[in-house]
Design a protein around this motif. Sequence first.
Motif: not given
Length: 136
Positions: A82-92
């Motif tokens: 899987x690929x996750x995005x981490x932005x402003x302490x949020x994992x998407x």
Amino acid sequence: MGGHAEGARAAETALATLLEAFWQTPHPIFDPLGFLHLSVGRAHEEVVKLGSASASSAPRATCAVCLVQDSAAYWVHVGDSRIYQLRQSQIVERTRDHSHVEVLLREGLITRRKYKVIPCEIMSNAASAATPPCPK
């Protein structure tokens, strides 16, 4: 893929193929999505070459690749990587598994609770090389 015959060798082959394609392509890459599609296809072909005639002993590898270029991200994945995005302490979560159970969940045929206990949950519909079907 953990537990599968020659999984480490398949993963090394896929990685080497992808890196070779990346370094041999002029940058910036003109068509990032096309590049990823073709490169993962080549990696799949190389992994298939490793295998024998028997699908039960064929090497397999899952793959997740993200190419960041010109402030944009392009990705491709195969199997349960899987690929996750981490932005402003949020994992998407940006990708979903290519597994039999994930398809059942997406189509509303099972619940999230049942998803956790189905015995074939780790079986992938799309791994690089031959993958036997999940039992019904």
